[in-house]
Write a protein that holds these residues in place. Structure first.
Motif, PDB file in Angstrom:
ATOM      1  N   VAL A  31      13.049 -20.420  19.802  1.00  0.00           N
ATOM      2  CA  VAL A  31      12.195 -19.450  20.474  1.00  0.00           C
ATOM      3  C   VAL A  31      11.022 -20.178  21.110  1.00  0.00           C
ATOM      4  N   LYS A  32      10.547 -19.614  22.221  1.00  0.00           N
ATOM      5  CA  LYS A  32       9.382 -20.166  22.915  1.00  0.00           C
ATOM      6  C   LYS A  32       8.227 -19.184  22.794  1.00  0.00           C
ATOM      7  N   PHE A  33       7.094 -19.690  22.295  1.00  0.00           N
ATOM      8  CA  PHE A  33       5.848 -18.928  22.216  1.00  0.00           C
ATOM      9  C   PHE A  33       5.046 -19.284  23.456  1.00  0.00           C
ATOM     10  N   HIS A  37      -2.928 -20.825  25.633  1.00  0.00           N
ATOM     11  CA  HIS A  37      -3.279 -22.249  25.584  1.00  0.00           C
ATOM     12  C   HIS A  37      -2.079 -23.164  25.827  1.00  0.00           C
ATOM     13  N   GLY A  38      -0.919 -22.591  26.121  1.00  0.00           N
ATOM     14  CA  GLY A  38       0.268 -23.403  26.375  1.00  0.00           C
ATOM     15  C   GLY A  38       1.480 -22.873  25.638  1.00  0.00           C
ATOM     16  N   GLU A  39       2.571 -23.629  25.722  1.00  0.00           N
ATOM     17  CA  GLU A  39       3.847 -23.187  25.150  1.00  0.00           C
ATOM     18  C   GLU A  39       4.220 -23.996  23.910  1.00  0.00           C
ATOM     19  N   ILE A  40       4.804 -23.299  22.957  1.00  0.00           N
ATOM     20  CA  ILE A  40       5.263 -23.913  21.707  1.00  0.00           C
ATOM     21  C   ILE A  40       6.719 -23.496  21.528  1.00  0.00           C
ATOM     22  N   VAL A  41       7.595 -24.463  21.279  1.00  0.00           N
ATOM     23  CA  VAL A  41       9.002 -24.154  21.009  1.00  0.00           C
ATOM     24  C   VAL A  41       9.272 -24.409  19.535  1.00  0.00           C
ATOM     25  N   MET A 155       3.275 -29.298  19.783  1.00  0.00           N
ATOM     26  CA  MET A 155       2.285 -29.568  18.727  1.00  0.00           C
ATOM     27  C   MET A 155       0.899 -29.810  19.320  1.00  0.00           C
ATOM     28  N   GLU A 156       0.879 -30.347  20.560  1.00  0.00           N
ATOM     29  CA  GLU A 156      -0.418 -30.596  21.201  1.00  0.00           C
ATOM     30  C   GLU A 156      -1.158 -29.282  21.475  1.00  0.00           C
ATOM     31  N   VAL A 157      -0.410 -28.194  21.663  1.00  0.00           N
ATOM     32  CA  VAL A 157      -1.025 -26.876  21.856  1.00  0.00           C
ATOM     33  C   VAL A 157      -1.712 -26.436  20.560  1.00  0.00           C
ATOM     34  N   LEU A 184      -1.079 -14.351  22.432  1.00  0.00           N
ATOM     35  CA  LEU A 184       0.350 -14.636  22.394  1.00  0.00           C
ATOM     36  C   LEU A 184       0.950 -13.720  23.450  1.00  0.00           C
ATOM     37  N   LYS A 185       1.183 -14.288  24.629  1.00  0.00           N
ATOM     38  CA  LYS A 185       1.648 -13.481  25.761  1.00  0.00           C
ATOM     39  C   LYS A 185       3.077 -13.008  25.570  1.00  0.00           C
ATOM     40  N   MET A 186       3.914 -13.895  25.011  1.00  0.00           N
ATOM     41  CA  MET A 186       5.330 -13.555  24.912  1.00  0.00           C
ATOM     42  C   MET A 186       6.037 -14.514  23.950  1.00  0.00           C
ATOM     43  N   VAL A 187       7.059 -14.005  23.256  1.00  0.00           N
ATOM     44  CA  VAL A 187       7.969 -14.845  22.486  1.00  0.00           C
ATOM     45  C   VAL A 187       9.366 -14.593  23.040  1.00  0.00           C
ATOM     46  N   LEU A 188      10.027 -15.674  23.463  1.00  0.00           N
ATOM     47  CA  LEU A 188      11.344 -15.569  24.081  1.00  0.00           C
ATOM     48  C   LEU A 188      12.388 -16.313  23.256  1.00  0.00           C
TER      49      LEU A 188
END
Length: 193
Positions: A31-33, A37-41, A155-157, A184-188
């Motif tokens: 999933v992608k958060f 502040h950026g994206e986290i997978v 992780m940098e996010v 948290l704009k979206m979780v895909l």
């Protein structure tokens, strides 16, 4: 009669945990958060925490995490979200799930786990990212907090977010609330590889 009973069970499971049908044959869905502040997978671990992953994916399917906030930040400890809108209204939750903290996964830096109340089986929608190795959250003589995945990119996010200022939210009385909202704009659910 048996067929009718099976249909009923399937219907109940679908409404309670629609996540079990999302990439059902994939033990490690990603999933992608998408945050402010950026994206986290995150790679989820259905092999070790099937109830928790299916529960989490049910919220993803309902878009329940979209346009929510991370409401708790304790640097070098946890970043918690999945429960509130930017106005701090609670999101609608499913029934609490069984605690799977004895699955062998540890509350280590970069893992994702379920937040809960004192009742070990009270986790519903809220989750947290471990910002350190937090062995105190693992099971021992008491129930722990269920880890159900690991950050594979971004992780940098989390490092950047960890630097943000927190305070007691006056209107809520909660400590450790980010002064600048972390959205948290979206979780895909990412396509299966």
């Amino acid at each position: 009669m048996k067929k009718l009973w099976l249909s009923f069970l399937l219907m109940c499971c679908t409404s309670l945990h629609a996540g079990q049908f999302m990439q059902a044959d994939n033990l490690f869905p990603k999933v992608k958060f998408i945050t402010s502040h950026g994206e986290i997978v995150v790679e989820l671990d259905r092999s070790r925490a099937p109830l928790t992953v299916n529960n989490f994916l049910s919220y993803v399917k309902k878009n329940a995490y979209n346009n929510t906030v991370f409401h708790r930040l304790i640097p070098e400890f946890v970043l918690q979200g999945g429960g509130y809108t930017p106005e701090y209204k609670a999101i609608e939750t499913l029934k609490p799930i069984f605690n799977e903290s004895g699955n062998g996964l540890k509350n280590q830096l970069g893992s994702i786990a379920m937040a809960r109340l004192a009742d070990p089986h009270s986790a519903s929608s809220q989750f947290y990212f471990n910002l350190n190795d937090n062995s105190s959250l693992d099971p021992g003589s008491r129930w722990g907090y269920t880890v159900f995945g690991q950050v594979v990119s971004g992780m940098e996010v989390l490092e950047q977010i960890q630097q943000l200022e927190t305070a007691v939210a006056e209107e809520l009385g909660w400590p450790d609330v980010p002064v600048e909202p972390i959205l948290l704009k979206m979780v895909l659910l990412l396509p299966q590889e």
